[in-house]
Design an enzyme around this catalytic site. Structure first.
Site, PDB file in Angstrom:
ATOM      1  N   LEU A 269      18.195 -32.641   1.204  1.00  0.00           N
ATOM      2  CA  LEU A 269      16.824 -33.092   1.013  1.00  0.00           C
ATOM      3  C   LEU A 269      16.910 -34.611   0.929  1.00  0.00           C
ATOM      4  O   LEU A 269      17.517 -35.150   0.005  1.00  0.00           O
ATOM      5  CB  LEU A 269      16.223 -32.518  -0.275  1.00  0.00           C
ATOM      6  CG  LEU A 269      14.787 -32.974  -0.578  1.00  0.00           C
ATOM      7  CD1 LEU A 269      13.815 -32.446   0.455  1.00  0.00           C
ATOM      8  CD2 LEU A 269      14.354 -32.546  -1.969  1.00  0.00           C
TER       9      LEU A 269
ATOM     10  N   ASN B 245      25.111 -33.245  -5.571  1.00  0.00           N
ATOM     11  CA  ASN B 245      23.687 -32.965  -5.656  1.00  0.00           C
ATOM     12  C   ASN B 245      23.182 -33.697  -6.890  1.00  0.00           C
ATOM     13  O   ASN B 245      23.632 -33.407  -7.995  1.00  0.00           O
ATOM     14  CB  ASN B 245      23.492 -31.441  -5.784  1.00  0.00           C
ATOM     15  CG  ASN B 245      22.085 -31.037  -6.204  1.00  0.00           C
ATOM     16  OD1 ASN B 245      21.890 -30.021  -6.854  1.00  0.00           O
ATOM     17  ND2 ASN B 245      21.095 -31.828  -5.841  1.00  0.00           N
TER      18      ASN B 245
ATOM     19  N   THR C 207      11.657 -14.707 -21.148  1.00  0.00           N
ATOM     20  CA  THR C 207      10.732 -15.844 -21.170  1.00  0.00           C
ATOM     21  C   THR C 207      10.962 -16.779 -19.987  1.00  0.00           C
ATOM     22  O   THR C 207      10.020 -17.398 -19.478  1.00  0.00           O
ATOM     23  CB  THR C 207      10.826 -16.615 -22.513  1.00  0.00           C
ATOM     24  OG1 THR C 207       9.730 -17.513 -22.597  1.00  0.00           O
ATOM     25  CG2 THR C 207      12.129 -17.376 -22.654  1.00  0.00           C
TER      26      THR C 207
ATOM     27  N   ARG D 185       9.035 -15.127 -17.070  1.00  0.00           N
ATOM     28  CA  ARG D 185       7.588 -15.261 -17.272  1.00  0.00           C
ATOM     29  C   ARG D 185       7.106 -16.675 -16.943  1.00  0.00           C
ATOM     30  O   ARG D 185       6.115 -16.873 -16.242  1.00  0.00           O
ATOM     31  CB  ARG D 185       7.235 -14.965 -18.726  1.00  0.00           C
ATOM     32  CG  ARG D 185       7.307 -13.527 -19.139  1.00  0.00           C
ATOM     33  CD  ARG D 185       6.964 -13.463 -20.623  1.00  0.00           C
ATOM     34  NE  ARG D 185       7.162 -12.146 -21.195  1.00  0.00           N
ATOM     35  CZ  ARG D 185       7.126 -11.906 -22.497  1.00  0.00           C
ATOM     36  NH1 ARG D 185       6.919 -12.904 -23.342  1.00  0.00           N
ATOM     37  NH2 ARG D 185       7.289 -10.676 -22.953  1.00  0.00           N
TER      38      ARG D 185
END
Length: 561
Positions: A50, A75, A337, A340
């Site tokens: 990228l 990276n 979590t 979610r």
């Protein structure tokens, strides 16, 4: 943000093994390259790019004429590369921030090199002259890296575990894929047959220590002592400096904005600095939720106050549920979590990639762990216990919030920047007296909020808005996102499966149908890899069976919700 992959000592045909590297192609949509290592036919690098800095010379492995024996695949972003280059009078060949690693390694060796890097990174550095392979990862593991090593010395390394799942080797025993430890470097001897042997694994920085690169930092010298006004001034100086150094980019910058304290502070400082730096575009901010969600309403107020080009992404529970399997594939976790909270972040990242030209994305991750922002900190028995748990959370970020933030953005070829995890800012905050950092007057993160009081950076109601979990705030106050998820999986997991859950999944057995469903999907995608997380993320000091803040007895919604 890129994807790195490397093999040392492969017994199988490299052209076959290389197909595994394509599983992380999403991390670098601009270009990719595979390259063999001269003289080591069974060693190779894979790189997905990228392009953020130095469009011309940015392909990897990075090699320069001065060090023809060094091969670097990394990276990350090194924010102090200009400063270090000037300090040590290094003769640069490219405009790449990563070139600094080669010069520092040559001058100081691997451990000091890593300790002088102010940034986020995961790297593979090969030294063919001394036949050494070096791996390293930043303090908080903001950039991911996994490795596996067979008993006979075949080493495979990748940004994400999925790039290693189908690697083949000749050993009868299985090789464990493990996350590389943040804040560590590892050195391997490279044998003539391409195999390796680990000879050194060492920590180069811990979150409670002032980083070695602080002496080369651009921020003003801090006031000494713990007078409250001085401390607040230092917090402002360091956080602003953390945002400023992260403006390093040749691509458009945007910011996630949930309407909570952390992302609102980051967005407001970012817009202030963008104007000072005379960026030729308006910073875009992005929020996600249902029409009447607390986050959407709060983010709208902040965006109007700071003057951003604001985008709202609406999503329904059905769209969220449809995304869950893709989200687990990218996350490589079954933590409740984390999954979610990742669905909203995954969908807003998808929108950013498809509908805008913003690529470098600022976010507020790390603030809750650092500044004791979770609601359960109100129940800490002592300031010392709270301080210790804060450090524990910081050390585990790479398995939870930082993992979520990297993978959901990387899934769509975006690069994440997290100013709250600036090394100097975090070490300073953690050095403050324990009783200064605890919740005060019934408000968590009181010290951080007080530091920005009266400045009109963000609306007062947002500055003092209480903690709302990202996975809760994206849906209405009447019905949480986690409730929608639980209702959906109710019919997908039966009671008989739940009774046998501890036998089916002996490591971290799921205690709810939602957790069981997540685990099923995870095991289908990554069989036998449950030990990538040692435990579920859960609140402490309070009887909690669910990680959601809204399930805690001490949760009180804001009045305007």
């Amino acid at each position: 943000m890129c994807g790195i992959w490397a093999l040392f000592g492969s017994d199988e045909c490299l052209s076959v093994q290389c197909t595994c590297a394509m599983k992380i192609a999403h991390r670098g949509p601009d270009a990719f390259r595979f390259e063999n290592v001269n003289g080591f036919t069974n060693c190779c690098f894979g790189f997905h790019r990228l392009a953020i800095v130095d469009q011309l010379h940015g392909m990897q492995p990075l090699r320069v004429k001065k060090f023809p024996y060094l091969w670097l695949c990394y990276n990350g972003e090194i924010y102090n590369h200009h400063r270090l280059r000037k300090e040590f009078d290094f003769d640069y060949q490219t405009k790449m921030d990563g070139e600094i690693l080669l010069h520092l390694y040559d001058k100081f060796g691997i451990k000091k090199m890593a300790s002088l890097l102010d940034g986020v990174f995961a790297f593979i550095l090969l030294d063919t002259a001394n036949r050494k392979v070096h791996l390293g990862r930043d303090t908080y593991g903001v950039r991911p890296m996994f490795k596996f090593l067979t008993d006979d010395g075949f080493l495979a390394v990748c940004s994400e575990a999925k790039g290693l799942m189908d690697i083949t080797h000749s050993m009868a025993t299985t090789a464990n894929i493990v996350p590389f430890l943040p804040g560590h470097v590892e050195v391997f001897d490279l044998k003539l047959n391409g195999k390796v042997e680990s000879i050194q694994l060492e920590q180069f920085h811990c979150c409670t220590q002032e980083p070695a690169h602080a002496r080369y930092d651009t921020a003003d010298k801090l006031s000494r002592g713990f007078d409250e006004e001085m401390v607040q001034s230092n917090i402002r100086t360091l956080l602003e400096n953390a945002v400023k150094k992260r403006l390093m980019a040749h691509r458009r910058i945007g910011c996630l904005l949930s309407g909570g304290l952390d992302s609102s502070l980051v967005a407001s400082i970012l817009i202030k600095l963008a104007k000072e730096e005379k960026l030729d575009y308006t910073i875009q901010t992005f929020s996600i939720g249902s029409d009447d969600s607390p986050d959407i309403l709060a983010a709208r107020k902040v965006a109007a106050h700071i003057g951003s080009d604001h985008h709202e992404v609406n999503f329904t529970a059905e769209e969220g549920i449809q995304a869950v399997e893709d989200v687990i594939f990218h996350l490589e976790t079954y933590d409740i979590t984390t999954i979610r909270a990742s669905v909203g972040m995954y969908l807003v990242s998808k929108y950013i990639r498809e509908k805008t030209d913003s690529v470098v994305i600022f976010s507020g991750e790390g603030a809750d762990e650092l500044t004791q922002g979770y609601i359960y900190f109100h129940k800490a028995p002592t300031p010392k216990a709270a301080a210790e748990d804060s450090v524990r959370l910081m050390k585990e970020l790479y398995m939870f919030d930082v993992l979520r933030a990297d993978r959901t953005t990387a899934a769509h070829g975006l690069e994440l920047r997290v100013p709250f995890l600036d090394h100097r800012f975090t070490s300073y905050y953690l050095s403050l007296p324990e009783d200064m950092r605890v919740p005060k007057d019934g408000v968590e993160k009181h010290l951080l909020r007080s530091a920005f009081k009266g400045l009109d950076l963000i609306p007062d109601e947002i500055l003092w808005r209480r903690k709302e979990a990202f996975s809760d705030g994206v849906m209405s106050a009447k019905k949480s996102w986690y409730t929608c998820l639980q209702e959906h999986v109710e019919s997908m997991v039966n009671d008989d499966q739940m009774e046998k859950a501890h036998k089916t999944f002996p490591h971290n057995p799921p205690s709810t149908k939602e957790a069981y469903y997540f685990r099923q999907v995870f095991e289908k995608l990554f069989p036998g890899q449950a030990k990538w997380i040692p435990h579920y993320w859960m609140p402490r000091w309070i009887k909690a069976t669910d990680p959601s803040a809204r399930t805690l007895s001490i949760y009180k919604p804001d009045k305007d919700q």
